[in-house]
Design an enzyme around this catalytic site. Sequence first.
Site, PDB file in Angstrom:
ATOM      1  N   ASP A  13      21.209  38.695  90.168  1.00  0.00           N
ATOM      2  CA  ASP A  13      22.489  39.048  90.795  1.00  0.00           C
ATOM      3  C   ASP A  13      23.225  40.169  90.057  1.00  0.00           C
ATOM      4  O   ASP A  13      24.447  40.216  90.050  1.00  0.00           O
ATOM      5  CB  ASP A  13      23.419  37.815  90.887  1.00  0.00           C
ATOM      6  CG  ASP A  13      22.754  36.682  91.628  1.00  0.00           C
ATOM      7  OD1 ASP A  13      21.968  36.970  92.538  1.00  0.00           O
ATOM      8  OD2 ASP A  13      23.016  35.517  91.288  1.00  0.00           O
ATOM      9  N   GLU A  14      22.490  41.075  89.465  1.00  0.00           N
ATOM     10  CA  GLU A  14      23.117  42.158  88.704  1.00  0.00           C
ATOM     11  C   GLU A  14      23.579  43.305  89.594  1.00  0.00           C
ATOM     12  O   GLU A  14      24.234  44.241  89.122  1.00  0.00           O
ATOM     13  CB  GLU A  14      22.150  42.714  87.637  1.00  0.00           C
ATOM     14  CG  GLU A  14      21.703  41.720  86.581  1.00  0.00           C
ATOM     15  CD  GLU A  14      20.420  40.995  86.985  1.00  0.00           C
ATOM     16  OE1 GLU A  14      20.022  41.097  88.169  1.00  0.00           O
ATOM     17  OE2 GLU A  14      19.820  40.329  86.128  1.00  0.00           O
ATOM     18  N   GLY A  15      23.177  43.275  90.857  1.00  0.00           N
ATOM     19  CA  GLY A  15      23.550  44.377  91.757  1.00  0.00           C
ATOM     20  C   GLY A  15      22.389  45.332  92.007  1.00  0.00           C
ATOM     21  O   GLY A  15      22.579  46.510  92.281  1.00  0.00           O
ATOM     22  N   LYS A  16      21.160  44.771  91.936  1.00  0.00           N
ATOM     23  CA  LYS A  16      19.967  45.611  92.102  1.00  0.00           C
ATOM     24  C   LYS A  16      19.917  46.276  93.470  1.00  0.00           C
ATOM     25  O   LYS A  16      19.573  47.452  93.590  1.00  0.00           O
ATOM     26  CB  LYS A  16      18.702  44.760  91.903  1.00  0.00           C
ATOM     27  CG  LYS A  16      18.581  44.172  90.506  1.00  0.00           C
ATOM     28  CD  LYS A  16      17.390  43.225  90.383  1.00  0.00           C
ATOM     29  CE  LYS A  16      17.577  41.893  91.068  1.00  0.00           C
ATOM     30  NZ  LYS A  16      18.583  41.004  90.468  1.00  0.00           N
ATOM     31  N   ASN A  38      13.955  34.038  97.496  1.00  0.00           N
ATOM     32  CA  ASN A  38      14.969  33.545  96.545  1.00  0.00           C
ATOM     33  C   ASN A  38      15.941  34.672  96.186  1.00  0.00           C
ATOM     34  O   ASN A  38      17.061  34.424  95.752  1.00  0.00           O
ATOM     35  CB  ASN A  38      14.324  32.958  95.280  1.00  0.00           C
ATOM     36  CG  ASN A  38      13.247  33.853  94.670  1.00  0.00           C
ATOM     37  OD1 ASN A  38      12.825  34.839  95.263  1.00  0.00           O
ATOM     38  ND2 ASN A  38      12.788  33.493  93.494  1.00  0.00           N
ATOM     39  N   ALA A  39      15.502  35.918  96.370  1.00  0.00           N
ATOM     40  CA  ALA A  39      16.344  37.075  96.069  1.00  0.00           C
ATOM     41  C   ALA A  39      17.379  37.282  97.168  1.00  0.00           C
ATOM     42  O   ALA A  39      17.137  36.956  98.326  1.00  0.00           O
ATOM     43  CB  ALA A  39      15.476  38.330  95.951  1.00  0.00           C
ATOM     44  N   GLY A  40      18.524  37.795  96.783  1.00  0.00           N
ATOM     45  CA  GLY A  40      19.547  38.181  97.757  1.00  0.00           C
ATOM     46  C   GLY A  40      20.100  39.523  97.316  1.00  0.00           C
ATOM     47  O   GLY A  40      20.924  39.583  96.418  1.00  0.00           O
ATOM     48  N   HIS A  41      19.620  40.600  97.888  1.00  0.00           N
ATOM     49  CA  HIS A  41      20.022  41.942  97.454  1.00  0.00           C
ATOM     50  C   HIS A  41      21.036  42.514  98.444  1.00  0.00           C
ATOM     51  O   HIS A  41      20.720  42.778  99.599  1.00  0.00           O
ATOM     52  CB  HIS A  41      18.790  42.835  97.301  1.00  0.00           C
ATOM     53  CG  HIS A  41      17.911  42.384  96.170  1.00  0.00           C
ATOM     54  ND1 HIS A  41      16.762  43.009  95.784  1.00  0.00           N
ATOM     55  CD2 HIS A  41      18.062  41.340  95.298  1.00  0.00           C
ATOM     56  CE1 HIS A  41      16.235  42.381  94.735  1.00  0.00           C
ATOM     57  NE2 HIS A  41      17.000  41.351  94.443  1.00  0.00           N
ATOM     58  N   ARG A 143      -5.307  29.040  92.754  1.00  0.00           N
ATOM     59  CA  ARG A 143      -6.369  29.579  93.619  1.00  0.00           C
ATOM     60  C   ARG A 143      -6.525  28.807  94.926  1.00  0.00           C
ATOM     61  O   ARG A 143      -7.604  28.614  95.441  1.00  0.00           O
ATOM     62  CB  ARG A 143      -7.696  29.650  92.846  1.00  0.00           C
ATOM     63  CG  ARG A 143      -7.582  30.574  91.648  1.00  0.00           C
ATOM     64  CD  ARG A 143      -8.662  30.385  90.652  1.00  0.00           C
ATOM     65  NE  ARG A 143      -8.614  29.049  90.059  1.00  0.00           N
ATOM     66  CZ  ARG A 143      -9.436  28.633  89.122  1.00  0.00           C
ATOM     67  NH1 ARG A 143     -10.382  29.422  88.667  1.00  0.00           N
ATOM     68  NH2 ARG A 143      -9.325  27.417  88.631  1.00  0.00           N
ATOM     69  N   GLN A 222      15.350  38.919  90.871  1.00  0.00           N
ATOM     70  CA  GLN A 222      15.788  38.025  89.773  1.00  0.00           C
ATOM     71  C   GLN A 222      16.104  38.867  88.529  1.00  0.00           C
ATOM     72  O   GLN A 222      16.469  40.023  88.666  1.00  0.00           O
ATOM     73  CB  GLN A 222      14.728  36.956  89.481  1.00  0.00           C
ATOM     74  CG  GLN A 222      14.590  35.901  90.564  1.00  0.00           C
ATOM     75  CD  GLN A 222      13.717  36.329  91.728  1.00  0.00           C
ATOM     76  OE1 GLN A 222      12.596  36.721  91.529  1.00  0.00           O
ATOM     77  NE2 GLN A 222      14.220  36.237  92.941  1.00  0.00           N
ATOM     78  N   ARG A 303      28.638  30.860  91.325  1.00  0.00           N
ATOM     79  CA  ARG A 303      27.880  31.230  90.127  1.00  0.00           C
ATOM     80  C   ARG A 303      28.673  30.870  88.879  1.00  0.00           C
ATOM     81  O   ARG A 303      29.895  30.957  88.887  1.00  0.00           O
ATOM     82  CB  ARG A 303      27.595  32.731  90.135  1.00  0.00           C
ATOM     83  CG  ARG A 303      26.701  33.165  91.282  1.00  0.00           C
ATOM     84  CD  ARG A 303      26.495  34.672  91.281  1.00  0.00           C
ATOM     85  NE  ARG A 303      25.719  35.083  92.451  1.00  0.00           N
ATOM     86  CZ  ARG A 303      25.906  36.218  93.120  1.00  0.00           C
ATOM     87  NH1 ARG A 303      26.846  37.060  92.723  1.00  0.00           N
ATOM     88  NH2 ARG A 303      25.178  36.509  94.166  1.00  0.00           N
TER      89      ARG A 303
HETATM   90  P1  IMO Z   1      18.245  38.153  92.874  1.00  0.00           P
HETATM   91  O1  IMO Z   1      17.027  38.988  93.157  1.00  0.00           O
HETATM   92  C1  IMO Z   1      19.985  34.755  90.814  1.00  0.00           C
HETATM   93  C2  IMO Z   1      17.422  31.257  90.142  1.00  0.00           C
HETATM   94  C3  IMO Z   1      17.776  30.001  90.882  1.00  0.00           C
HETATM   95  C4  IMO Z   1      17.258  28.960  89.912  1.00  0.00           C
HETATM   96  C5  IMO Z   1      15.999  29.604  89.354  1.00  0.00           C
HETATM   97  C6  IMO Z   1      14.731  29.183  90.052  1.00  0.00           C
HETATM   98  O2  IMO Z   1      19.222  38.077  93.982  1.00  0.00           O
HETATM   99  O3  IMO Z   1      18.859  38.562  91.575  1.00  0.00           O
HETATM  100  P2  IMO Z   1      13.646  29.634  92.434  1.00  0.00           P
HETATM  101  O4  IMO Z   1      14.216  29.572  93.815  1.00  0.00           O
HETATM  102  O5  IMO Z   1      13.123  30.984  92.061  1.00  0.00           O
HETATM  103  O6  IMO Z   1      12.663  28.548  92.166  1.00  0.00           O
HETATM  104  O7  IMO Z   1      14.887  29.322  91.459  1.00  0.00           O
HETATM  105  O8  IMO Z   1      16.186  31.002  89.529  1.00  0.00           O
HETATM  106  N1  IMO Z   1      17.242  32.449  91.009  1.00  0.00           N
HETATM  107  C7  IMO Z   1      18.124  33.455  91.099  1.00  0.00           C
HETATM  108  N2  IMO Z   1      19.358  33.602  90.540  1.00  0.00           N
HETATM  109  N3  IMO Z   1      19.483  35.730  91.579  1.00  0.00           N
HETATM  110  C8  IMO Z   1      18.236  35.624  92.105  1.00  0.00           C
HETATM  111  O9  IMO Z   1      17.644  36.656  92.734  1.00  0.00           O
HETATM  112  C9  IMO Z   1      17.523  34.421  91.918  1.00  0.00           C
HETATM  113  N4  IMO Z   1      16.329  33.956  92.324  1.00  0.00           N
HETATM  114  C10 IMO Z   1      16.166  32.759  91.753  1.00  0.00           C
HETATM  115  O10 IMO Z   1      19.157  29.893  91.089  1.00  0.00           O
HETATM  116  O11 IMO Z   1      18.161  28.806  88.846  1.00  0.00           O
HETATM  117 MG    MG Z   2      20.790  36.592  94.041  1.00  0.00          MG
END
Ligand code: IMO
Ligand code: MG
Length: 417
Positions: A13-16, A38-41, A143, A222, A303
């Site tokens: 979540d750094e703002g990528k 899992n990512a949210g950009h 695998r 991440q 967060r």
């Molecule tokens: P972006 O790309 C912030 C965190 C989850 C959890 C751990 C494992 O937007 O920066 P997972 O679903 O991968 O098994 O979760 O990682 N997590 C993130 N936190 N930004 C993300 O992506 C994340 N993707 C996973 O909250 O603690």
């Molecule tokens: Mg995120």
Amino acid sequence: MKIDVLLGIQWGDEGKGKVVDVLTPNYDIIARFQGGPNAGHSLEFGNIRHVLHSIPSGIFHEEKINIIGNGVVIDPIIFQNEVADLQKLGVDVRRNLFISRKAHLILPSHRILDAASEASKGKTKIGSTLKGIGPTYMDKIGRNGLRIGDILRPDFPDLYTFLINKHRNLLRQYDFSYHLEEEEEKWFEAIEELKTFQLIDSEYFINQALCEGKKILAEGAQGTLLDIDFGTYPFVTSSNTTTAGACTGLGIPPNVIGEVFGIAKAYCTRVGSGPFPTELFDETGNQIREYGNEFGATTGRPRRCGWLDLLALKYAIMINGVTQLIITKADVLNFFDEIKVGMHYQFEDNDITEFPFHLSDKLKPVFQSFKGWKIENYSKNLPSKLNEYIEFLEKETKIPVSMVSTGANREAMIFRK
Ligand code: IMO
Ligand code: MG
């Protein structure tokens, strides 16, 4: 030509997304190399605010090629929704998006396994986004996984059945009820849609593009402290979020890596469980959350917020070979007269100056204070106090800060040097 890599060097979540969108005009190709939905950009320009999960953040620039690399895991249903959302905004993804045949598929049962595993852990749960990331990478490494290229095989339904039966057996060990049928139907519909996309051997595509002199930006998801090897294990994600992950996630050799852009917020956040030494539990933490709108782009969860952790930052810079730092959300700290940075940790009166194997709750960060600043969202100059802060970071990390982001919008960016 070299491939530049852009990645988060905190807990995500750094703002990528925003920074990739800003940098895309300098490149021909944007390629995601790991992670999944899992990512949210988040991207913001004009009056559009958009969150991408699996699709690279260069997608709004229609003349640029976007690639989902082999290191990524794809949920066909989420992908289908993303495509539909982009279509509503007039973006025809089919033209400039290419998907690696070697990227792995997230099955509906992977998501269920993720939920069952988390539920069984109780208090020790990871705080996963529950998108099935861990179980999908487990099947990849074990695998057993299914890949995008498999969807074109005549025996794909058999491969699916084999894996789903394995998952049903695994789910028996959990006391967890689930319904698969409805999800399966949607999933197979989405698979049909996936078949209409340009599926490629992205390692050839990218290496050939390099030979032709194309400029490529690899987009990470991440952050380093969530890396499966170097993050705060086990509270991490299941992929290599670091520069090395760009090599394995795209099929490029290490000697073609050029710049490594390390993105960090001017403070720190974390979502989900796990250690966070500079976390604030007081009103200041709440204010950072409020002013910074620190709620998950993927899950909506609040967060956890705290001060910048310089020790962790230096660790991430080392692992990734960061060549340029990009500091985001500097405007969020406008509201504070005093700003702190965690310099190192202390444990029983001993200074800890290396990122420890076990980040225990008993570690206490040692803070240094700075005077606050006020920066306008669209300012093109850094106020002197913010400049002092940035120069301090440069001196400590020995890495230049090339950009400072001062808001969510594409235009809110200060370029230095
Ligand atoms: P972006 O790309 C912030 C965190 C989850 C959890 C751990 C494992 O937007 O920066 P997972 O679903 O991968 O098994 O979760 O990682 N997590 C993130 N936190 N930004 C993300 O992506 C994340 N993707 C996973 O909250 O603690
Ligand atoms: Mg995120």
